[in-house]
Design a protein around this motif. Sequence first.
Motif, PDB file in Angstrom:
ATOM      1  N   ALA A  26     -70.395 -35.186 -45.455  1.00  0.00           N
ATOM      2  CA  ALA A  26     -68.888 -35.094 -46.543  1.00  0.00           C
ATOM      3  C   ALA A  26     -67.870 -34.217 -45.942  1.00  0.00           C
ATOM      4  O   ALA A  26     -66.685 -34.917 -45.900  1.00  0.00           O
ATOM      5  N   TYR A  47     -68.165 -42.617 -49.635  1.00  0.00           N
ATOM      6  CA  TYR A  47     -67.656 -41.270 -49.631  1.00  0.00           C
ATOM      7  C   TYR A  47     -66.292 -41.285 -49.020  1.00  0.00           C
ATOM      8  O   TYR A  47     -65.207 -40.799 -49.495  1.00  0.00           O
ATOM      9  N   HIS A  98     -63.521 -42.989 -51.148  1.00  0.00           N
ATOM     10  CA  HIS A  98     -63.124 -42.087 -52.409  1.00  0.00           C
ATOM     11  C   HIS A  98     -62.099 -40.896 -51.599  1.00  0.00           C
ATOM     12  O   HIS A  98     -60.852 -40.778 -52.358  1.00  0.00           O
TER      13      HIS A  98
END
Length: 514
Positions: A407, A436, A439
């Motif tokens: 991340a 992720y 996003h």
Amino acid sequence: LMGFIHLASFLFYSFAVDAMEGDALVIKCPPWSSYVRITWYHTKTNKIIPAEEEGSRIFSFKRFLWFLPTSREDSGNYTCVAHYSNNVTKEFHISVQVHPDKQAICFPSQIRYPNDTGKGRIVCPTFDNYKNATIVQWYKDCKPLQGERYLEKDKYIFISNPRKEDDGYYTCQFTYTHNGNVFNVSATRIFISNVKYSALPPQILFPKENDVIEVDIGATLSLKCQARLGIKKQPIDVVTWDMNNIPLLLSISFEGHDQEYYRETTLYITEIKKEDLQANFTCVAVNQMEYTKATVTLQLKAQWGQLSVLMITGFLVLLIIISVSVVLYQSFRVDIVLLYRKIFQPYPVKDDGKIYDAYVIYPKRQTSEANFVEYFVYQILPEVLENECGYKLCIYGRDICPGEDTASAIEKRIQKSRRLIIILTLQSIHCEDLAYDQHVAFYNALIQNDTKVILLEMEAIGSYEKLQESLRYIIKQQGTIKWKEMPTGPPQSSNSKFWKHVRYHMPLPQKTSC
């Protein structure tokens, strides 16, 4: 030129002064008595001209008015008022005319003073108005004066045994120093010997060479030509008009200021015809020394109707050019921008804090549709953008090292990228949960408006209604670049339509081969 009016204890005088632009000019108010109080004014505004202050260019002191140096704007009327102790007031109006400093004319004929006698002594005009002045050079008819017959002493030039060839314009050029600043001054006067006459090089006063005169068809016209031929009446003196080298008229003569001798003639045209617009009208002046000429032409006056047609036509042509240019730019803007980059080779900004030119986001599900997508992402995309064009890409799975916090690594690399390349497939429709990196990408693109997005549609998706709302918004704003290459075979050339559009949306490349 001087005159006066006497009214009781009030006396009024007037005279004119001519000067060259850029020269110093010092004017002396005529009263000679030391028991006189002098005040200088601008005649038009009636404002007092004060004494010298730091930086002032025009100032007065007692009998004198200074222009250091003169300017074209100084032309106008000035007044000095002398107040005598017996209640008598004298007012002197001085008309100042500053002539432009034209390189082609050594000393304008207007800047001259009354003629000297034929005794052979010429005094430099106004020299006494300038303290600590130094004469630099004397000229005769614009040529430096030299020879054993001429003797320079103080403010005078003496001519030994003057004769008629000595007649002409004599100019003294001197320098004047004021508060450490050096200014030029020139003053001209005419010298006339005691001989019967003297020729000067003929000078046509008007018209000027290559003058263009506006006329109307059918109208009348009078063209006047005037020339100066010498001092006193000349044995040979002709001023005439030619039309296309055919003589038309002879002239009349008259004696002018300071015994200068002129001739002039007027050409009358009772009706202007079209053929007159093609003709050359030449004024010719001849004396015993030489001849000179000045040619003028005629042209039609611009009519409002013609001007309106020309303006409308020009506006329409300009509008068409602008419209065509806009259409061409819209049609070929990608090629135009890429060609500009190739020719002028602009360099990218290196201090923007970015490391990668683009971060690549693609569906990572292992389906049959994703096989070619991974091949495109790991093979074709780097081959074209990195190897051929010099871009630096960040691809998940290739540029994120094992063991890194995924991340954190994705967020940092997206922030360090100048563009976001998002790969769209049919799988994008069925993907309910965003990865992720998607996003983070949408947050940077939509919320922070920090990173530009490039959408590559790898297969026909059809309706975009089933895509995520954020993707639909981006597609609505800028559209997609559609891949039309077969899933197999070698990658396309970087000059194909698809790759041109990709390169157009990418930042400036590090090298110019692409």
